[in-house]
Design a protein around this motif. Sequence first.
Motif, PDB file in Angstrom:
ATOM      1  N   SER A  32       0.828  -1.292  -0.132  1.00 46.77           N
ATOM      2  CA  SER A  32      -0.189  -0.093   0.080  1.00 46.77           C
ATOM      3  C   SER A  32       0.985   1.305   0.057  1.00 46.77           C
ATOM      4  CB  SER A  32      -0.983  -0.079   1.131  1.00 46.77           C
ATOM      5  OG  SER A  32      -1.673   1.087   1.305  1.00 46.77           O
ATOM      6  N   GLN A  33       0.359   2.279  -0.793  1.00 48.82           N
ATOM      7  CA  GLN A  33       1.235   3.403  -0.603  1.00 48.82           C
ATOM      8  C   GLN A  33       0.152   4.503  -0.382  1.00 48.82           C
ATOM      9  OE1 GLN A  33       2.433   2.448  -5.192  1.00 48.82           O
ATOM     10  NE2 GLN A  33       3.956   4.073  -4.522  1.00 48.82           N
ATOM     11  N   SER A  34       0.845   5.602   0.381  1.00 48.08           N
ATOM     12  CA  SER A  34       0.200   6.937   0.534  1.00 48.08           C
ATOM     13  C   SER A  34       0.838   8.051   0.017  1.00 48.08           C
ATOM     14  CB  SER A  34      -0.196   6.987   1.997  1.00 48.08           C
ATOM     15  OG  SER A  34       0.970   7.032   2.654  1.00 48.08           O
ATOM     16  N   ILE A 168     -12.891   0.544 -15.847  1.00 54.37           N
ATOM     17  CA  ILE A 168     -12.609   0.150 -14.630  1.00 54.37           C
ATOM     18  C   ILE A 168     -11.692  -0.848 -14.555  1.00 54.37           C
ATOM     19  CG2 ILE A 168     -13.374  -0.364 -12.111  1.00 54.37           C
ATOM     20  CD1 ILE A 168     -14.286   2.252 -13.061  1.00 54.37           C
ATOM     21  N   LYS A 169     -10.346  -0.696 -13.943  1.00 54.05           N
ATOM     22  CA  LYS A 169      -9.361  -1.998 -13.624  1.00 54.05           C
ATOM     23  C   LYS A 169      -9.415  -2.128 -12.203  1.00 54.05           C
ATOM     24  CE  LYS A 169      -4.580  -1.878 -13.515  1.00 54.05           C
ATOM     25  NZ  LYS A 169      -3.246  -1.747 -14.253  1.00 54.05           N
ATOM     26  N   LEU A 170      -9.858  -3.366 -11.764  1.00 59.89           N
ATOM     27  CA  LEU A 170      -9.699  -3.599 -10.345  1.00 59.89           C
ATOM     28  C   LEU A 170      -8.462  -4.530 -10.028  1.00 59.89           C
ATOM     29  CD1 LEU A 170     -13.394  -4.983  -9.504  1.00 59.89           C
ATOM     30  CD2 LEU A 170     -12.438  -2.727  -9.474  1.00 59.89           C
ATOM     31  N   LYS A 171      -7.630  -4.030  -9.149  1.00 60.91           N
ATOM     32  CA  LYS A 171      -6.584  -4.854  -8.610  1.00 60.91           C
ATOM     33  C   LYS A 171      -7.027  -6.073  -7.894  1.00 60.91           C
ATOM     34  CE  LYS A 171      -3.071  -2.167  -9.677  1.00 60.91           C
ATOM     35  NZ  LYS A 171      -1.973  -2.823 -10.206  1.00 60.91           N
ATOM     36  N   ILE A 172      -6.526  -7.105  -8.045  1.00 58.39           N
ATOM     37  CA  ILE A 172      -6.935  -8.457  -7.127  1.00 58.39           C
ATOM     38  C   ILE A 172      -5.531  -9.022  -6.718  1.00 58.39           C
ATOM     39  CG2 ILE A 172      -8.988  -8.605  -8.621  1.00 58.39           C
ATOM     40  CD1 ILE A 172      -7.430 -10.935 -10.387  1.00 58.39           C
ATOM     41  N   GLY A 297      -0.368   1.332 -19.818  1.00 56.23           N
ATOM     42  CA  GLY A 297      -0.387   1.297 -18.406  1.00 56.23           C
ATOM     43  C   GLY A 297       0.223   2.522 -17.695  1.00 56.23           C
ATOM     44  N   GLY A 298      -0.135   2.726 -16.543  1.00 56.76           N
ATOM     45  CA  GLY A 298       0.266   3.852 -15.695  1.00 56.76           C
ATOM     46  C   GLY A 298       1.013   3.321 -14.682  1.00 56.76           C
ATOM     47  N   MET A 299       1.866   4.311 -13.983  1.00 52.26           N
ATOM     48  CA  MET A 299       2.677   4.176 -12.884  1.00 52.26           C
ATOM     49  C   MET A 299       2.752   5.356 -12.047  1.00 52.26           C
ATOM     50  SD  MET A 299       4.554   0.954 -13.591  1.00 52.26           S
ATOM     51  CE  MET A 299       6.064   1.012 -12.694  1.00 52.26           C
ATOM     52  N   LEU A 300       1.562   5.808 -11.778  1.00 50.83           N
ATOM     53  CA  LEU A 300       1.132   6.870 -10.913  1.00 50.83           C
ATOM     54  C   LEU A 300       2.257   8.109 -11.287  1.00 50.83           C
ATOM     55  CD1 LEU A 300       1.322   5.328  -7.455  1.00 50.83           C
ATOM     56  CD2 LEU A 300      -0.592   5.338  -8.891  1.00 50.83           C
ATOM     57  N   GLU A 301       2.070   8.290 -12.438  1.00 52.14           N
ATOM     58  CA  GLU A 301       2.994   9.469 -13.014  1.00 52.14           C
ATOM     59  C   GLU A 301       2.770  10.707 -12.589  1.00 52.14           C
ATOM     60  OE1 GLU A 301       2.195   6.868 -14.971  1.00 52.14           O
ATOM     61  OE2 GLU A 301       3.812   5.900 -16.103  1.00 52.14           O
ATOM     62  N   THR A 302       3.671  11.708 -12.807  1.00 56.44           N
ATOM     63  CA  THR A 302       3.203  13.159 -12.599  1.00 56.44           C
ATOM     64  C   THR A 302       2.628  13.795 -13.740  1.00 56.44           C
ATOM     65  OG1 THR A 302       5.240  14.115 -13.367  1.00 56.44           O
ATOM     66  CG2 THR A 302       4.965  13.476 -10.972  1.00 56.44           C
TER      67      THR A 302
HETATM   68  O1  NPG Z   1      -2.906   4.736 -13.389  1.00 57.20           O
HETATM   69  O2  NPG Z   1      -0.994   5.413 -12.890  1.00 57.20           O
HETATM   70  C1  NPG Z   1      -1.982   4.692 -12.607  1.00 57.20           C
HETATM   71  C2  NPG Z   1      -1.609   3.372 -11.940  1.00 57.20           C
HETATM   72  C3  NPG Z   1      -2.143   2.003 -12.595  1.00 57.20           C
HETATM   73  O3  NPG Z   1      -2.540   0.273 -11.086  1.00 57.20           O
HETATM   74  C4  NPG Z   1      -1.720   0.951 -11.906  1.00 57.20           C
HETATM   75  N1  NPG Z   1      -0.179   0.828 -11.927  1.00 57.20           N
HETATM   76  O4  NPG Z   1       0.698  -2.571 -11.542  1.00 57.20           O
HETATM   77  O5  NPG Z   1       0.283  -1.140 -13.303  1.00 57.20           O
HETATM   78  C5  NPG Z   1       0.449  -1.507 -12.163  1.00 57.20           C
HETATM   79  C6  NPG Z   1       0.281  -0.268 -11.275  1.00 57.20           C
HETATM   80  C7  NPG Z   1       1.480   0.137 -10.646  1.00 57.20           C
HETATM   81  C8  NPG Z   1       1.685   1.519  -9.888  1.00 57.20           C
HETATM   82  C9  NPG Z   1       2.870  -0.327 -10.569  1.00 57.20           C
HETATM   83  C10 NPG Z   1       2.715   1.796  -9.630  1.00 57.20           C
HETATM   84  C11 NPG Z   1       4.012  -0.033 -10.143  1.00 57.20           C
HETATM   85  C12 NPG Z   1       3.982   1.347  -9.557  1.00 57.20           C
END
Ligand code: NPG
Length: 376
Positions: A32-34, A168-172, A297-302
């Motif tokens: 978990s990240q805050s 919607i993408k659900l993390k599982i 995909g995303g990596m919580l980018e700025t």
């Molecule tokens: O919308 O930027 C976003 C995040 C999407 O769930 C998301 N990213 O596993 O794809 C992933 C995950 C992730 C986020 C992975 C941060 C690594 C770092």
Amino acid sequence: MAGREHTLKITAVELRRIRMPLVAPFRTSFGSQSERELLLVRVATPDAEGWGECVAMEEPLYSYEDIETAAHVLRAYLVPRLLAAGERLTAPAVARILEPVKGHPMAKAALELAVLDAELRAAGLPLATYLGAVTDRVAAGVSVGIMDSVPQLLDAVDGYLAQGYVRIKLKIEPGWDVEPVRAVRERFGDIGLQVDANTAYTLGDARHLARLDAFDLLLIEQPLPEDDLRGHVALARLIRTPVCLDESITSARSAADAIALGACSIVNVKAGRVGGYLEAVRVHDVAQANGVPVWCGGMLETGLGRAANVALAALPGFTLPGDTSASDRYYRQDVVTAPFVLEQGHVRVPTGPGLGVEPDHAVLADLTLSVESLPV
Ligand code: NPG
């Protein structure tokens, strides 16, 4: 890839570490990240500066890279090689110059993006145009973390749908899969819905994962470990939900292999994971040549990295909505002067030169933990 090539000489490189609070904690199968800590790379040239974003996390939980290893590899090996390249550098040469250094794709991608941004700003060309974009806005999906309870999840999804997100993408993870998916499908009906396991299962879970077939998902993302291609081939034959790979796809060649083996029928494209936006375009090209849909995909980018993702997602093979959410999905305050906003479920592709967004220097200064100038 269209375009004139401007050669440029890099005079200095800056590594800036920043910390951004998240609007809400984000939980995946690996933690978990805050807040999000990350590394920004700025290159200075006589004509323009350029920005790149390194998506490595604080801890090596998604892949082996972390912020410290990325900074180290940039400082000790990547930046010196680039500075030694002399006057006639172009962005497409960066990957070749950095290639002798094994691995570290996120560090390499950040440096290549900074060079590409500087080059395109000097040439007056938008990144999207350079990469081959065919659209001026891209569909926005949203990634929804693991929650403490199903009612809490339903509230979160309800909020995102109300904002207009089109998928919607659900993390599982084991223990949080069939029930939350069933609840979301039953409550919200025929929405675009997919799941992401971040390698949390084994092939022995195939029968359990087949229970997700009942919910007509767009895809299941990376159910098995990243090096288990054969497992994904077997799983893809045992379940009806299309298998999409993320962590396993580390280059255009590995994408070609995974597709040829039948390990996936959809590919998540992340520039950081494959060593840069130019390799990401090649992943797109390989998938497109094989009739395999891709999404970004995303990596919580700025806003800086988000701008590049949105440009990439505008290529023609990106036929599924990406994790190209608005800035406020993660951050109350973004580091760019014009944060990304949702308009009828889409975000606009920047049209200015390079990334097409400008850093907000006051916000950046507030969020900065350290700045390192190279060469020292
Ligand atoms: O919308 O930027 C976003 C995040 C999407 O769930 C998301 N990213 O596993 O794809 C992933 C995950 C992730 C986020 C992975 C941060 C690594 C770092």
